[in-house]
Motif scaffolding. Structure first.
Motif, PDB file in Angstrom:
ATOM      1  N   VAL A  16       0.844  -1.208   0.000  1.00  0.00           N
ATOM      2  CA  VAL A  16       0.000   0.000   0.000  1.00  0.00           C
ATOM      3  C   VAL A  16       0.874   1.251   0.000  1.00  0.00           C
ATOM      4  N   GLU A  17       0.550   2.180  -0.887  1.00  0.00           N
ATOM      5  CA  GLU A  17       1.294   3.449  -0.948  1.00  0.00           C
ATOM      6  C   GLU A  17       0.364   4.607  -0.618  1.00  0.00           C
ATOM      7  N   ASP A  18       0.989   5.667  -0.088  1.00  0.00           N
ATOM      8  CA  ASP A  18       0.260   6.877   0.245  1.00  0.00           C
ATOM      9  C   ASP A  18      -0.548   7.360  -0.968  1.00  0.00           C
ATOM     10  N   GLY A  19      -1.786   7.761  -0.750  1.00  0.00           N
ATOM     11  CA  GLY A  19      -2.597   8.320  -1.838  1.00  0.00           C
ATOM     12  C   GLY A  19      -3.425   7.290  -2.580  1.00  0.00           C
ATOM     13  N   MET A  20      -3.263   6.025  -2.248  1.00  0.00           N
ATOM     14  CA  MET A  20      -3.985   4.993  -3.010  1.00  0.00           C
ATOM     15  C   MET A  20      -5.470   4.936  -2.660  1.00  0.00           C
ATOM     16  N   VAL A  21      -6.272   4.555  -3.652  1.00  0.00           N
ATOM     17  CA  VAL A  21      -7.651   4.156  -3.405  1.00  0.00           C
ATOM     18  C   VAL A  21      -7.636   2.630  -3.337  1.00  0.00           C
ATOM     19  N   LEU A  22      -8.136   2.094  -2.228  1.00  0.00           N
ATOM     20  CA  LEU A  22      -8.034   0.660  -1.987  1.00  0.00           C
ATOM     21  C   LEU A  22      -9.397  -0.011  -1.983  1.00  0.00           C
ATOM     22  N   GLY A  23      -9.521  -1.117  -2.682  1.00  0.00           N
ATOM     23  CA  GLY A  23     -10.699  -1.959  -2.529  1.00  0.00           C
ATOM     24  C   GLY A  23     -10.508  -2.786  -1.274  1.00  0.00           C
ATOM     25  N   LEU A  24     -11.494  -2.752  -0.404  1.00  0.00           N
ATOM     26  CA  LEU A  24     -11.383  -3.484   0.865  1.00  0.00           C
ATOM     27  C   LEU A  24     -12.287  -4.702   0.810  1.00  0.00           C
ATOM     28  N   GLY A  25     -11.668  -5.879   0.792  1.00  0.00           N
ATOM     29  CA  GLY A  25     -12.423  -7.127   0.700  1.00  0.00           C
ATOM     30  C   GLY A  25     -13.196  -7.421   1.965  1.00  0.00           C
ATOM     31  N   SER A  26     -13.798  -8.615   1.989  1.00  0.00           N
ATOM     32  CA  SER A  26     -14.640  -8.995   3.126  1.00  0.00           C
ATOM     33  C   SER A  26     -14.176 -10.327   3.699  1.00  0.00           C
ATOM     34  N   GLY A  27     -14.540 -10.557   4.960  1.00  0.00           N
ATOM     35  CA  GLY A  27     -14.147 -11.795   5.620  1.00  0.00           C
ATOM     36  C   GLY A  27     -13.117 -11.512   6.708  1.00  0.00           C
ATOM     37  N   SER A  28     -12.784 -12.542   7.459  1.00  0.00           N
ATOM     38  CA  SER A  28     -11.926 -12.332   8.627  1.00  0.00           C
ATOM     39  C   SER A  28     -10.513 -11.879   8.239  1.00  0.00           C
ATOM     40  N   THR A  29      -9.959 -12.398   7.152  1.00  0.00           N
ATOM     41  CA  THR A  29      -8.588 -12.023   6.763  1.00  0.00           C
ATOM     42  C   THR A  29      -8.566 -10.576   6.259  1.00  0.00           C
ATOM     43  N   ALA A  30      -9.552 -10.231   5.442  1.00  0.00           N
ATOM     44  CA  ALA A  30      -9.628  -8.851   4.951  1.00  0.00           C
ATOM     45  C   ALA A  30      -9.810  -7.875   6.120  1.00  0.00           C
ATOM     46  N   GLU A  31     -10.553  -8.303   7.130  1.00  0.00           N
ATOM     47  CA  GLU A  31     -10.769  -7.395   8.281  1.00  0.00           C
ATOM     48  C   GLU A  31      -9.487  -7.200   9.088  1.00  0.00           C
ATOM     49  N   ILE A  32      -8.645  -8.225   9.150  1.00  0.00           N
ATOM     50  CA  ILE A  32      -7.349  -8.045   9.823  1.00  0.00           C
ATOM     51  C   ILE A  32      -6.550  -6.974   9.069  1.00  0.00           C
ATOM     52  N   PHE A  33      -6.605  -7.055   7.738  1.00  0.00           N
ATOM     53  CA  PHE A  33      -5.914  -6.054   6.927  1.00  0.00           C
ATOM     54  C   PHE A  33      -6.456  -4.647   7.218  1.00  0.00           C
ATOM     55  N   VAL A  34      -7.769  -4.523   7.280  1.00  0.00           N
ATOM     56  CA  VAL A  34      -8.391  -3.209   7.525  1.00  0.00           C
ATOM     57  C   VAL A  34      -7.945  -2.652   8.886  1.00  0.00           C
ATOM     58  N   GLU A  35      -7.893  -3.556   9.839  1.00  0.00           N
ATOM     59  CA  GLU A  35      -7.460  -3.153  11.188  1.00  0.00           C
ATOM     60  C   GLU A  35      -6.023  -2.602  11.155  1.00  0.00           C
ATOM     61  N   GLN A  43      -1.247   6.851  11.889  1.00  0.00           N
ATOM     62  CA  GLN A  43       0.114   7.390  11.853  1.00  0.00           C
ATOM     63  C   GLN A  43       0.334   8.349  10.683  1.00  0.00           C
ATOM     64  N   GLY A  44      -0.733   8.647   9.938  1.00  0.00           N
ATOM     65  CA  GLY A  44      -0.619   9.696   8.921  1.00  0.00           C
ATOM     66  C   GLY A  44      -0.750   9.236   7.488  1.00  0.00           C
ATOM     67  N   MET A  45      -0.893   7.942   7.244  1.00  0.00           N
ATOM     68  CA  MET A  45      -1.019   7.490   5.853  1.00  0.00           C
ATOM     69  C   MET A  45      -2.343   7.987   5.258  1.00  0.00           C
ATOM     70  N   LYS A  46      -2.280   8.471   4.014  1.00  0.00           N
ATOM     71  CA  LYS A  46      -3.489   8.983   3.361  1.00  0.00           C
ATOM     72  C   LYS A  46      -3.966   7.965   2.330  1.00  0.00           C
ATOM     73  N   VAL A  47      -5.026   7.257   2.679  1.00  0.00           N
ATOM     74  CA  VAL A  47      -5.644   6.329   1.720  1.00  0.00           C
ATOM     75  C   VAL A  47      -7.159   6.457   1.852  1.00  0.00           C
ATOM     76  N   THR A  48      -7.857   5.998   0.826  1.00  0.00           N
ATOM     77  CA  THR A  48      -9.323   5.879   0.958  1.00  0.00           C
ATOM     78  C   THR A  48      -9.707   4.458   0.558  1.00  0.00           C
ATOM     79  N   VAL A  65     -10.640   4.203   8.944  1.00  0.00           N
ATOM     80  CA  VAL A  65     -10.176   4.197   7.548  1.00  0.00           C
ATOM     81  C   VAL A  65     -11.211   4.968   6.723  1.00  0.00           C
ATOM     82  N   PRO A  66     -10.814   6.069   6.065  1.00  0.00           N
ATOM     83  CA  PRO A  66     -11.789   6.850   5.293  1.00  0.00           C
ATOM     84  C   PRO A  66     -12.352   6.048   4.123  1.00  0.00           C
ATOM     85  N   LEU A  67     -13.645   6.193   3.909  1.00  0.00           N
ATOM     86  CA  LEU A  67     -14.304   5.427   2.841  1.00  0.00           C
ATOM     87  C   LEU A  67     -14.807   6.341   1.737  1.00  0.00           C
TER      88      LEU A  67
END
Ligand code: 5RP
Length: 234
Positions: A16-35, A43-48, A65-67
């Motif tokens: 993941v890089e600063d400024g990226m628009v990210l698709g956020l998947g679903s399920g327990s593994t994807a939620e760990i990622f979101v966390e 800490q200041g990373m800018k993503v949506t 996490v901004p949506l």
């Protein structure tokens, strides 16, 4: 929290890089990622993020996490999602969490799709995990008959199908899109691409859980590391 899933999510976070628009998947593994993503945002990373389910949207909000609405972005740089099964050609079954329709819409428009799993999801052939087929409730019986025909044409016979119930109860589960899920115990899907095409041609089928040629990177989490595999497509 599974350490293998967490290691896969940590490896995905490195992409993941600063400024990226990210698709956020679903399920327990994807939620760990979101966390974990939420910690970076703090800490200041800018993503949506574009969530693929109401549940993921809730998780993203809880972790600040901004949506953004998918219709309000002109590109999705990277999508991170889980899977239920992945075969040796990196074809997948998804939808164990009933979010397949939105997951496929977002995966299909993403520039890069990263799938994070533990090793239990890697299989020789798809089909051990029941294939979820999302159907419009109207005339569902007719649609299910056509699903049986499609399965038979793909060489899959005597399939048990189940109208997926809600987690604790007998009522049918209703997806975020207002549809039902038919879980098809195929056991073995020899030609996932053929079956995908056949299911796509049934009007009452809103989507199915075969994700064909959609994964670009697979990350398999282990106890102490993660293995990253890139897909080479001609
Ligand atoms: C939801 C999905 C999930 O990605 C899949 O079910 C894997 O979930 P988990 O990470 O909890 O094992 O497709 O529709």
């Amino acid at each position: 929290m599974s350490i293998a899933k967490k290691n896969a999510a940590i490896a995905a976070l490195e992409m993941v890089e600063d400024g990226m628009v990210l698709g956020l998947g679903s399920g327990s593994t994807a939620e760990i990622f979101v966390e974990l993503l939420g910690e970076q945002v703090r800490q200041g990373m800018k993503v949506t993020g574009v969530p693929t389910s109401a549940q993921t949207a809730k998780c993203a909000k809880e972790h600040n996490v901004p949506l953004v609405d998918p219709d309000k972005v002109d590109r999705i740089h990277l999508t991170i999602d889980g899977a239920d099964e992945i075969d040796e050609n990196f074809q997948m079954i998804k939808g164990g969490g009933a979010c397949l329709l939105r997951e496929k819409i977002i995966a299909d428009i993403s520039e890069h799709v990263v799938i994070i799993v533990d090793a239990s999801k890697m299989v020789e052939a798809l089909g051990g995990f029941p294939l979820p087929v999302e159907v419009e409730p109207f005339a569902m019986g007719l649609t299910v008959e056509r699903i049986y025909d499609a399965l038979a044409q793909a060489g899959i016979k005597n399939v048990e199908t189940v109208l997926r119930p809600i987690k604790r109860g007998k009522k049918p589960l209703v997806t975020d899109g207002g549809n039902y899920i038919i879980d098809c115990a195929c056991k073995k899907i020899s030609d996932p691409m053929l079956l995908s095409g056949l299911l796509n041609s049934i009007p009452g089928v809103m989507e199915h859980g075969l994700f064909i040629n959609l994964a670009d990177t697979i990350i398999i989490g282990e106890k102490d590391h993660a293995k990253v595999m890139e897909i080479v497509r001609e």
